[in-house]
Design a protein around this motif. Structure first.
Motif, short mmCIF file in Angstrom:
data_model
loop_
_atom_site.label_atom_id
_atom_site.label_comp_id
_atom_site.label_asym_id
_atom_site.label_seq_id
_atom_site.Cartn_x
_atom_site.Cartn_y
_atom_site.Cartn_z
N ALA A 166 -3.38 -8.21 3.49
CA ALA A 166 -3.46 -6.97 2.71
C ALA A 166 -4.83 -6.32 2.84
N ILE A 167 -5.87 -7.16 2.82
CA ILE A 167 -7.23 -6.62 3.00
C ILE A 167 -7.41 -6.08 4.40
N ASN A 168 -6.88 -6.79 5.39
CA ASN A 168 -6.93 -6.29 6.77
C ASN A 168 -6.18 -4.97 6.91
N LEU A 169 -5.06 -4.85 6.21
CA LEU A 169 -4.28 -3.60 6.23
C LEU A 169 -5.10 -2.46 5.64
N PHE A 170 -5.81 -2.75 4.55
CA PHE A 170 -6.65 -1.73 3.93
C PHE A 170 -7.76 -1.29 4.87
N GLU A 171 -8.36 -2.24 5.56
CA GLU A 171 -9.48 -1.91 6.45
C GLU A 171 -9.05 -1.12 7.67
N ALA A 201 -0.30 -7.18 -3.59
CA ALA A 201 -1.56 -6.91 -2.87
C ALA A 201 -1.38 -5.89 -1.74
N PRO A 202 -0.39 -6.06 -0.83
CA PRO A 202 -0.27 -5.06 0.25
C PRO A 202 0.11 -3.67 -0.24
N LEU A 203 0.95 -3.57 -1.26
CA LEU A 203 1.30 -2.25 -1.78
C LEU A 203 0.10 -1.60 -2.46
N LEU A 204 -0.71 -2.39 -3.15
CA LEU A 204 -1.93 -1.85 -3.76
C LEU A 204 -2.89 -1.37 -2.68
N ALA A 205 -2.96 -2.10 -1.56
CA ALA A 205 -3.83 -1.68 -0.45
C ALA A 205 -3.42 -0.29 0.04
N LEU A 206 -2.12 -0.05 0.16
CA LEU A 206 -1.64 1.26 0.61
C LEU A 206 -1.92 2.33 -0.45
N LEU A 207 -1.79 2.00 -1.73
CA LEU A 207 -2.07 2.97 -2.80
C LEU A 207 -3.54 3.37 -2.81
N ILE A 208 -4.43 2.41 -2.60
CA ILE A 208 -5.86 2.72 -2.58
C ILE A 208 -6.20 3.58 -1.37
N LEU A 209 -5.59 3.27 -0.24
CA LEU A 209 -5.79 4.09 0.95
C LEU A 209 -5.33 5.53 0.70
N LEU A 210 -4.21 5.65 0.00
CA LEU A 210 -3.68 6.97 -0.33
C LEU A 210 -4.62 7.69 -1.30
N TYR A 211 -5.13 6.96 -2.30
CA TYR A 211 -6.04 7.52 -3.28
C TYR A 211 -7.34 7.99 -2.61
N LYS A 212 -7.81 7.22 -1.65
CA LYS A 212 -9.04 7.57 -0.95
C LYS A 212 -8.81 8.59 0.17
N MET A 227 7.51 -2.25 5.66
CA MET A 227 7.19 -3.55 5.06
C MET A 227 8.38 -4.08 4.26
N GLY A 228 8.94 -3.23 3.41
CA GLY A 228 10.06 -3.64 2.58
C GLY A 228 11.30 -3.99 3.38
N LEU A 229 11.61 -3.17 4.40
CA LEU A 229 12.79 -3.42 5.23
C LEU A 229 12.64 -4.71 6.03
N THR A 230 11.43 -4.94 6.56
CA THR A 230 11.18 -6.17 7.32
C THR A 230 11.35 -7.39 6.42
N ARG A 312 -15.43 -2.39 -5.66
CA ARG A 312 -15.13 -2.74 -4.27
C ARG A 312 -13.63 -2.89 -4.11
N ALA A 313 -13.05 -2.09 -3.25
CA ALA A 313 -11.60 -2.03 -3.10
C ALA A 313 -11.03 -3.35 -2.61
N THR A 314 -11.71 -4.00 -1.68
CA THR A 314 -11.18 -5.26 -1.14
C THR A 314 -11.07 -6.33 -2.21
N PHE A 315 -12.02 -6.33 -3.15
CA PHE A 315 -11.96 -7.31 -4.24
C PHE A 315 -10.80 -7.00 -5.17
N ILE A 316 -10.57 -5.72 -5.45
CA ILE A 316 -9.46 -5.33 -6.32
C ILE A 316 -8.13 -5.74 -5.69
N ILE A 317 -8.01 -5.56 -4.38
CA ILE A 317 -6.80 -5.98 -3.68
C ILE A 317 -6.64 -7.50 -3.78
N PHE A 318 -7.73 -8.21 -3.59
CA PHE A 318 -7.72 -9.67 -3.63
C PHE A 318 -7.25 -10.20 -4.98
#
Length: 550
Positions: A166-171, A201-212, A227-230, A312-318
């Motif tokens: 999830a953190i890698n996805l955010f980065e 965690a992965p959905l939050l990573a996408l939400l933060i990316l969208l917010y930023k 992600m959901g379909l897979t 720090r976004a990565t910590f929030i995701i974690f």
């Protein structure tokens, strides 16, 4: 051409290799500690499900509390070993199935260390990562669950991996990464429906990316759908009978939910009556993590305050999964230790980061603290291994019974617990008259007669664990007669004398760690205290009724 950068340098590989070997030694030590007698009820349920499957003609496990992933994994492995060893009975032998499952459980527990290293390093630094891996390698709860054929260690591996992904996805978001996350989450859900929470965690990573505003809404939606379909397709592949036998699955889920929420107060959860939500789980971290539990809790508080100030976004995701998961699971009426096992890697990261904060600011105190915590965790792990070095208490008590109690004697045991003696090679419990007392029945005048009747006739009483007396003696309002029964039995006032006590507490250097105050399941599966009482006074029915009525 530039050389491709290696993921790990040689020094790191050596250190991680040593930690992996250490973890392997603790987790794979004497996996057949119970000599194939599978005392854990979940192990029995899984083994029964695996033994009934015939690939590919009969794939319905007929057991829906867990998903199909591990059941099919154990079955395919058993079939492969049967071909290799030319033993067609192996896939139907519960003892073999349990040993296969425990081997996988130990393997998954060891493998947690690899993504845990990268996760801790990405969040903080390499020193935190190494320290985290060392503490996890020595964590008693992980070592204990590695000796059971259950789901906890696979779920721990998957959630740590998902947090890292999830953190890698955010980065650096990509279609490929969401597919990989979907595969991992799908396997988690196919292991246990709790895996649905791993989406956090992965959905939050996408939400933060969208917010930023680093991705567009359409891209975030597309990646979420992929992600959901897979995950859904993966889940269907590895747990198809969730849908093919939907009614049975939902029936099982309704039952399990009613048990954990306390709307259905079954007898094996009475231990949780009046136990405080959240606090009970935190207190029991002491048994799961040892003295490091205090550092872990402090680490959660201090690190969270520190990191939230930095936003720090990565910590929030974690921390999204452990915080929300604990908030939800901690509210349950039923508080088995196994529910918090997937949280332990996160607690350990928090605790290790906190120790290194202390080390950075107060070098001497920090060094003493860090060395002390590593040393104490190691000693606790070594002490706990005595549980698997010693003869299991149920077996030792049964051997004593076969050697000292003549055939034909009348032996009372307890309903809803393992009866004693258990079957051993060449020794059959049917040589005795055996009766399990239905102690969980409501206390009333009929139960008074019931106790007096059988206590007057029996020659011996066996108690397999503290499962009943450890709970019912603390519920005197609900079970006044039964609480009195145990008190009088232990005081010798029912005419019975304790002639055998078999315990296997963690021990090291002459020190015994009495864990009778731990959550019941921490003790009763692999090292319960077994007791044997002999009827030396043979009180009559009326005498016993009078004693119990006082």
């Amino acid at each position: 051409m530039t050389k491709r950068k290696h993921l790990l340098d040689t020094k790191t590989k050596i250190v991680l290799g040593i930690i992996l070997l250490l973890a392997t030694g603790f987790r794979f030590y004497n996996l057949n500690w119970d000599m194939g007698l599978y005392f854990h009820p979940d192990e029995r349920n899984i083994a029964a499900a695996v033994s009934t499957i015939i690939l590919p003609s009969q794939m319905d496990p007929k057991f829906y509390a867990y998903g199909g992933f591990l059941i099919y994994l154990y079955k395919s492995t058993a079939d492969g070993l049967a071909l290799l060893l030319h033993n067609s009975s192996l896939p139907h032998d519960w003892a073999w199935i349990n040993l296969i499952g425990r081997s996988y459980s130990a393997f998954f527990s060891v493998m947690v260390i690899l993504p845990l290293y990268f996760l801790a390093k990405k969040l903080f630094d390499q020193r935190t990562a190494f320290l985290t891996c060392i503490i996890y390698a020595l964590t008693v709860s992980s070592i204990q669950t590695a000796h059971f054929s259950t789901t906890e260690n696979l779920l721990s591996l998957l959630i740590v991996l998902i947090a890292l992904l999830a953190i890698n996805l955010f980065e650096k978001p990509s279609y490929k990464k969401t597919v990989i996350i979907g595969l991992v989450v799908g396997i988690a859900i196919a292991t246990k429906t709790t895996g649905i929470s791993f989406f956090v965690a992965p959905l939050l990573a996408l939400l933060i990316l969208l917010y930023k505003k680093k991705i567009k809404f359409s891209q975030a939606l597309f990646l979420s759908l992929v992600m959901g379909l897979t995950a859904f397709v993966t889940f269907c592949i590895f747990s198809p009978y969730t849908f093919l036998n939907w009614n049975k699955f939902m029936e099982s889920m309704r039952y399990e939910n009613s048990v954990v929420l306390g709307t259905n107060r079954v007898v094996y959860t009475l231990q949780f009556s009046s136990t405080p939500r959240y606090l009970f789980q935190l207190i029991n971290l002491v048994w799961q993590l040892g003295v490091f539990a205090s550092i872990a809790v402090l680490g959660v508080i201090v690190t969270t305050i520190q990191e939230l100030r930095r936003r720090r976004a990565t910590f929030i995701i974690f921390c999204s999964f452990p915080f929300l998961y604990f908030l939800y699971v901690g509210s349950w009426y039923t508080k088995f230790n196994r529910y918090t096992v997937p949280l332990l890697p996160f607690f350990i990261i928090f605790g290790c980061h906190f120790m290194l904060i202390i080390l950075k600011r107060y070098r001497v105190a920090g060094s003493i603290l860090t060395a002390g915590m590593v040393g104490a965790t190691f000693l606790y792990a070594v002490a706990f291994m005595s549980v698997y070095r010693n003869i299991p208490t149920r077996i030792a008590a049964s051997e004593w019974i076969y050697q000292h109690i003549p055939p034909g004697k009348f032996i009372l045991s307890e309903h809803w617990d393992e009866g004693l003696p258990i079957p051993l090679p060449g020794k059959d419990p049917q040589r005795y008259q055996l009766l399990p007392l239905t102690i969980y029945e409501p206390d009333n005048s009929a139960k008074l007669d019931y106790y007096a009747n059988y206590l007057s006739q029996a020659d011996y009483i066996t108690i397999n664990s503290r499962r009943l007396y450890g709970t019912l003696t603390h519920l005197p309002k609900k079970f006044p007669l039964t609480a009195k029964y145990y008190q009088l039995l232990f005081n010798g006032k029912l005419g019975y004398k304790k002639v055998g006590e078999f315990s296997s507490y963690p021990q090291i250097l002459g020190l015994t760690i009495n864990d009778d105050l731990s959550e019941e399941t921490f003790q009763v599966y692999d090292h319960p205290k077994a007791l044997i009482f002999s009827n030396i006074k043979h009180y009559s029915f009326l005498e016993l009724k009078k004693i119990l009525s006082k």
